[in-house]
Scaffold this active site. Structure first.
Site, short mmCIF file in Angstrom:
data_model
loop_
_atom_site.label_atom_id
_atom_site.label_comp_id
_atom_site.label_asym_id
_atom_site.label_seq_id
_atom_site.Cartn_x
_atom_site.Cartn_y
_atom_site.Cartn_z
N MET A 101 25.25 32.48 45.74
CA MET A 101 25.22 31.63 44.55
C MET A 101 24.56 32.39 43.41
O MET A 101 23.39 32.77 43.51
CB MET A 101 24.44 30.35 44.85
CG MET A 101 24.96 29.58 46.06
SD MET A 101 23.80 28.32 46.64
CE MET A 101 23.79 27.21 45.23
N GLY A 187 19.26 32.03 41.48
CA GLY A 187 20.15 32.76 42.38
C GLY A 187 19.74 32.66 43.84
O GLY A 187 18.57 32.73 44.17
N SER A 188 20.70 32.51 44.75
CA SER A 188 20.35 32.24 46.14
C SER A 188 21.58 32.35 47.03
O SER A 188 22.64 32.78 46.61
CB SER A 188 19.73 30.85 46.24
OG SER A 188 20.41 29.94 45.40
N ARG A 189 21.42 31.91 48.30
CA ARG A 189 22.51 32.02 49.27
C ARG A 189 22.45 30.85 50.24
O ARG A 189 21.36 30.33 50.54
CB ARG A 189 22.37 33.33 50.05
CG ARG A 189 23.62 33.76 50.78
CD ARG A 189 23.39 35.08 51.48
NE ARG A 189 23.08 34.91 52.89
CZ ARG A 189 22.57 35.85 53.66
NH1 ARG A 189 22.27 37.03 53.15
NH2 ARG A 189 22.34 35.62 54.93
#
Length: 218
Positions: A101, A187-189
């Protein structure tokens, strides 16, 4: 249509609402922008500050948007907006689908299946960029759902800037497919582990939309 929480304020120009858990970041930036705009008429210094402050506030409003979705019918749907970063077979027969993301994506995550939240575990860790392989050791929240496919594991992983994951639901909660379950700031996952025998329908590099993109194939 899965129900949605109603505590977040409506924002017309975003065609939806603001994400729960946005207040600690959003309120100070919006308040600063409003103050600088108010005082800009009388002070050149405030007028200069108003431009970046307003831009930052607009960026925060965009980042924390939480649009309504028409939930797709299917066994497993994407829990996150983003791009499929990897698809990996796991030793126990499951398949991990990792979705990256970016800061431009909606960061509200949704339940991939209907069922019951059996556990929500916060695991402390680092904050390397979410696209880095070492991000698997980052700060994360591990979810387990009891579903018609059995136990489904989903992991929210913080990135270099996303230093806070905000779960919306506790263990024991019954969820509908596509229901909002949490927020990752910036921002990430998100990783989802598909049970053995479930065929993956997405490809690496494919864009996904939470609650809309189907992850599995019949």
């Amino acid at each position: 249509m899965p129900h949605s929480q109603t505590s977040a304020p409506r924002v017309g120009f975003l065609n939806g609402r603001l994400a729960r858990g946005a207040s600690p970041w959003l309120l100070p930036t919006v308040a600063t922008a409003a103050l600088s705009l108010t005082r800009a008429r009388k002070s050149g210094r405030w007028a200069a500050a108003a431009v970046p402050a307003t831009a930052l506030a607009a960026g925060m409003l965009w980042f924390f948007r939480d649009p309504e979705r028409e939930i797709t019918q299917g066994r497993v749907i994407s829990p996150a907006d983003g791009v499929v970063q990897s698809i990996m077979p796991w030793k126990d027969g499951r398949t991990r689908v990792a979705i990256f993301m970016s800061p431009l994506n909606v960061h509200v995550n949704r339940a991939p299946l209907a069922g019951t939240v059996t556990s929500v575990e916060h695991i402390p860790g680092g904050f390397v960029p979410a696209f880095n392989k070492e991000s698997e050791n980052n700060e994360r929240v591990v979810w387990h759902f009891d579903t018609e496919l059995g136990d489904i594991e989903m992991v929210q992983i913080a990135g270099a800037v996303a230093r806070r994951i905000v779960p919306y639901l506790p263990a024991g909660t019954k969820v509908e497919q596509g229901e909002r379950i949490g927020l990752i700031r910036f921002g990430s996952r998100v990783d989802i582990y598909l049970p053995e025998g479930v065929e993956v329908a997405v490809e690496v590099g494919q864009a996904t939309t939470a609650g809309v993109t189907r992850i599995d194939r019949d």
